[in-house]
Design a protein around this motif. Structure first.
Motif, PDB file in Angstrom:
ATOM      1  N   GLY A 289       0.819  -1.215   0.000  1.00  0.00           N
ATOM      2  CA  GLY A 289       0.000   0.000   0.000  1.00  0.00           C
ATOM      3  C   GLY A 289       0.850   1.260   0.000  1.00  0.00           C
ATOM      4  N   PRO A 290       0.224   2.419  -0.222  1.00  0.00           N
ATOM      5  CA  PRO A 290       0.981   3.662  -0.418  1.00  0.00           C
ATOM      6  C   PRO A 290       1.793   4.107   0.781  1.00  0.00           C
ATOM      7  N   TRP A 291       1.328   3.815   2.020  1.00  0.00           N
ATOM      8  CA  TRP A 291       2.038   4.342   3.187  1.00  0.00           C
ATOM      9  C   TRP A 291       3.216   3.477   3.583  1.00  0.00           C
ATOM     10  N   THR A 292       3.076   2.171   3.477  1.00  0.00           N
ATOM     11  CA  THR A 292       4.229   1.303   3.741  1.00  0.00           C
ATOM     12  C   THR A 292       5.286   1.502   2.659  1.00  0.00           C
ATOM     13  N   LEU A 293       4.836   1.748   1.420  1.00  0.00           N
ATOM     14  CA  LEU A 293       5.782   2.017   0.330  1.00  0.00           C
ATOM     15  C   LEU A 293       6.523   3.331   0.588  1.00  0.00           C
ATOM     16  N   ALA A 294       5.788   4.362   1.034  1.00  0.00           N
ATOM     17  CA  ALA A 294       6.423   5.660   1.312  1.00  0.00           C
ATOM     18  C   ALA A 294       7.396   5.575   2.487  1.00  0.00           C
ATOM     19  N   ALA A 295       7.119   4.658   3.419  1.00  0.00           N
ATOM     20  CA  ALA A 295       8.020   4.478   4.569  1.00  0.00           C
ATOM     21  C   ALA A 295       9.261   3.684   4.184  1.00  0.00           C
ATOM     22  N   ALA A 296       9.180   2.906   3.105  1.00  0.00           N
ATOM     23  CA  ALA A 296      10.287   2.006   2.744  1.00  0.00           C
ATOM     24  C   ALA A 296      11.159   2.534   1.607  1.00  0.00           C
ATOM     25  N   LEU A 297      10.576   3.248   0.652  1.00  0.00           N
ATOM     26  CA  LEU A 297      11.352   3.733  -0.488  1.00  0.00           C
ATOM     27  C   LEU A 297      12.087   5.012  -0.118  1.00  0.00           C
ATOM     28  N   GLU A 298      13.364   5.080  -0.492  1.00  0.00           N
ATOM     29  CA  GLU A 298      14.183   6.248  -0.168  1.00  0.00           C
ATOM     30  C   GLU A 298      14.191   7.249  -1.312  1.00  0.00           C
ATOM     31  N   LEU A 299      14.287   8.523  -0.950  1.00  0.00           N
ATOM     32  CA  LEU A 299      14.552   9.580  -1.925  1.00  0.00           C
ATOM     33  C   LEU A 299      16.058   9.645  -2.176  1.00  0.00           C
ATOM     34  N   ARG A 300      16.471  10.548  -3.079  1.00  0.00           N
ATOM     35  CA  ARG A 300      17.908  10.643  -3.401  1.00  0.00           C
ATOM     36  C   ARG A 300      18.757  10.955  -2.170  1.00  0.00           C
ATOM     37  N   ASN A 301      18.184  11.696  -1.216  1.00  0.00           N
ATOM     38  CA  ASN A 301      18.956  12.071  -0.027  1.00  0.00           C
ATOM     39  C   ASN A 301      19.015  10.957   1.020  1.00  0.00           C
TER      40      ASN A 301
ATOM     41  N   LEU B  77       8.337   9.184   2.727  1.00  0.00           N
ATOM     42  CA  LEU B  77       7.394   9.641   3.746  1.00  0.00           C
ATOM     43  C   LEU B  77       7.758  11.024   4.294  1.00  0.00           C
ATOM     44  N   SER B  78       9.046  11.368   4.246  1.00  0.00           N
ATOM     45  CA  SER B  78       9.510  12.643   4.810  1.00  0.00           C
ATOM     46  C   SER B  78       9.084  13.843   3.974  1.00  0.00           C
ATOM     47  N   ASP B  79       8.615  13.601   2.746  1.00  0.00           N
ATOM     48  CA  ASP B  79       8.279  14.678   1.816  1.00  0.00           C
ATOM     49  C   ASP B  79       6.831  14.479   1.352  1.00  0.00           C
ATOM     50  N   PRO B  80       5.891  15.344   1.803  1.00  0.00           N
ATOM     51  CA  PRO B  80       4.484  15.161   1.415  1.00  0.00           C
ATOM     52  C   PRO B  80       4.265  15.119  -0.092  1.00  0.00           C
ATOM     53  N   GLY B  81       5.020  15.931  -0.840  1.00  0.00           N
ATOM     54  CA  GLY B  81       4.887  15.927  -2.300  1.00  0.00           C
ATOM     55  C   GLY B  81       5.330  14.606  -2.897  1.00  0.00           C
TER      56      GLY B  81
ATOM     57  N   GLN C 157      -5.455  -6.826  -2.565  1.00  0.00           N
ATOM     58  CA  GLN C 157      -4.966  -6.691  -1.189  1.00  0.00           C
ATOM     59  C   GLN C 157      -3.835  -5.676  -1.153  1.00  0.00           C
ATOM     60  N   LEU C 158      -3.968  -4.665  -0.306  1.00  0.00           N
ATOM     61  CA  LEU C 158      -2.901  -3.690  -0.073  1.00  0.00           C
ATOM     62  C   LEU C 158      -2.214  -4.049   1.241  1.00  0.00           C
ATOM     63  N   ASP C 159      -0.921  -4.336   1.175  1.00  0.00           N
ATOM     64  CA  ASP C 159      -0.156  -4.686   2.373  1.00  0.00           C
ATOM     65  C   ASP C 159       0.340  -3.414   3.042  1.00  0.00           C
ATOM     66  N   GLU C 160      -0.093  -3.197   4.287  1.00  0.00           N
ATOM     67  CA  GLU C 160       0.263  -1.962   5.011  1.00  0.00           C
ATOM     68  C   GLU C 160       0.804  -2.258   6.413  1.00  0.00           C
TER      69      GLU C 160
ATOM     70  N   ARG D  40       2.721  11.982  -2.257  1.00  0.00           N
ATOM     71  CA  ARG D  40       1.581  12.116  -3.183  1.00  0.00           C
ATOM     72  C   ARG D  40       1.926  11.537  -4.556  1.00  0.00           C
ATOM     73  N   ASP D  41       3.125  11.886  -5.061  1.00  0.00           N
ATOM     74  CA  ASP D  41       3.541  11.383  -6.375  1.00  0.00           C
ATOM     75  C   ASP D  41       3.642   9.857  -6.366  1.00  0.00           C
ATOM     76  N   LEU D  42       4.162   9.338  -5.286  1.00  0.00           N
ATOM     77  CA  LEU D  42       4.317   7.885  -5.163  1.00  0.00           C
ATOM     78  C   LEU D  42       2.953   7.194  -5.166  1.00  0.00           C
ATOM     79  N   ALA D  43       1.989   7.745  -4.413  1.00  0.00           N
ATOM     80  CA  ALA D  43       0.652   7.152  -4.364  1.00  0.00           C
ATOM     81  C   ALA D  43      -0.017   7.196  -5.736  1.00  0.00           C
ATOM     82  N   ALA D  44       0.160   8.305  -6.469  1.00  0.00           N
ATOM     83  CA  ALA D  44      -0.438   8.424  -7.807  1.00  0.00           C
ATOM     84  C   ALA D  44       0.190   7.419  -8.777  1.00  0.00           C
ATOM     85  N   SER D  45       1.511   7.257  -8.692  1.00  0.00           N
ATOM     86  CA  SER D  45       2.214   6.295  -9.541  1.00  0.00           C
ATOM     87  C   SER D  45       1.776   4.864  -9.214  1.00  0.00           C
ATOM     88  N   LEU D  46       1.633   4.580  -7.924  1.00  0.00           N
ATOM     89  CA  LEU D  46       1.184   3.252  -7.489  1.00  0.00           C
ATOM     90  C   LEU D  46      -0.230   2.976  -8.001  1.00  0.00           C
TER      91      LEU D  46
END
Length: 335
Positions: A113-125, A130-134, A166-169, A137-143
């Motif tokens: 699901g979008p929130w577990t994915l946002a907690a697990a995928l890293e940005l370039r930094n 999850l640390s960046d609301p924008g 099934q969304l795994d969260e 949002r982009d990640l959830a739309a892509s998913l």
């Protein structure tokens, strides 16, 4: 999602992951164990790209991820890790298609699901998306777009199936409580507003149209009420982690037509009790809530407590068969 209330789920199914790396053997097990509610198996033992995060990262549209020493990191273009993830998913779909010829009935597919994915995928930094609301949002739309394409592909291959998404969260509660650690490990990311969490889940679940969405978490304190409001037709959880604090939320969920995917069969090797013993806790909960025993089979699907990737192949097969027997016990003797 009014049609979800009439949707006929099977009495038992798997959570998602199985041990080993043979897609055909896994598909044979998933379809043979659950003739009336099979699922698309996941085989994380194959390596990066077959794990739950990598597999779902491979479904993203116009976002790509690669493996770094710290985990999966978003990048600009598809690399070998993305290609490997997509290749394995294709192999799994080929195998499932082979074993579901002429199948008509519910069929479950899983993605993170979008929130577990946002907690697990890293940005370039190196920090979580999850640390960046924008970025979240982009990640959830892509998913959402990736899942829409994935569901269309499964429908094309298995046209008689009625798909359950099934969304795994597993990280959802940590996201809501601000417990997701930063890259340094010395601090945590700020809690995400519950309304934002709910709206995002609703948007991602919405790609399945009128089809039912299950949200799965084998972490403690599953937010049942929030998931129901977000449009989940069913909630999948580790039954052993429930406490009496969850009673009101579960009672309201059942009375509101939400199905419970009760994880009552241990996910790792051990001695299995008799099937009636495995669902004794479900019957006890029902009595405590004052619910009608006749509702049990209509409201509960029996599953393992979590994925079976850490089990031996022999135990995994026995655990899935045990889920079927336990569900039958629940239907035959609801009291």
């Amino acid at each position: 999602m009014s049609e979800d209330k009439q949707f006929s789920f099977g009495p038992a199914t798997g959570v998602g992951s199985l041990p080993g790396g043979d897609a055909r053997e896994a598909a044979r097990t998933a379809t043979g164990s659950f003739e009336d509610f099979p699922f698309l198996p996941e085989l994380p033992a194959r390596g990066p790209g077959a794990d739950m995060i990598g597999r779902t990262a491979g479904m993203l549209v116009e976002l790509y991820a690669r493996v770094e020493p710290s985990g999966w990191r978003l990048g600009d273009r598809p690399g070998r890790d993305t290609k490997r993830a997509r290749s394995w998913l294709g192999e799994d779909l080929d195998a499932l298609e082979e074993f579901t010829q002429e199948y008509e009935g519910p069929l479950k597919v899983q993605a993170v699901g979008p929130w577990t994915l946002a907690a697990a995928l890293e940005l370039r930094n190196g920090e979580a998306a999850l640390s960046d609301p924008g970025a979240s949002r982009d990640l959830a739309a892509s998913l959402a777009e990736g899942l829409r394409l994935h569901l269309a592909e499964v429908r094309r291959r298995i046209p008689g199936a009625r798909l359950v998404l099934q969304l795994d969260e597993p990280s959802l509660t940590a996201v809501l409580r601000g417990q997701v650690k930063s890259a340094s490990g010395y601090r945590t990311h700020r809690a995400v507003d519950r309304q934002v969490v709910e709206a995002t889940l609703r948007d991602v679940a919405g790609v399945h149209g009128d089809g039912p969405v299950v949200v799965h978490s084998c972490a403690p304190d599953v937010p049942f009420a929030l998931l129901r409001r977000a449009g989940a037709a069913a909630v999948s959880f580790d039954f052993s982690l429930l406490t009496e604090r969850d009673d009101d939320a579960i009672g309201e969920a059942v009375e509101g037509g939400t199905r419970l995917f009760a994880g009552v069969v241990p996910g790792t090797d051990g001695r299995l009790s008799d099937p009636a013993g495995s669902v004794m806790g479900v019957r006890t909960l029902w009595r405590r809530l004052g619910l009608q025993p006749g509702l049990l089979a209509e409201a509960v699907t029996v599953t393992p407590s979590c994925g079976l990737a850490g089990a031996s192949p022999e135990y995994a097969r026995r655990a899935l068969a045990h889920c079927v027997l336990a569900a039958r016990s629940l239907a035959d003797n609801p009291e």
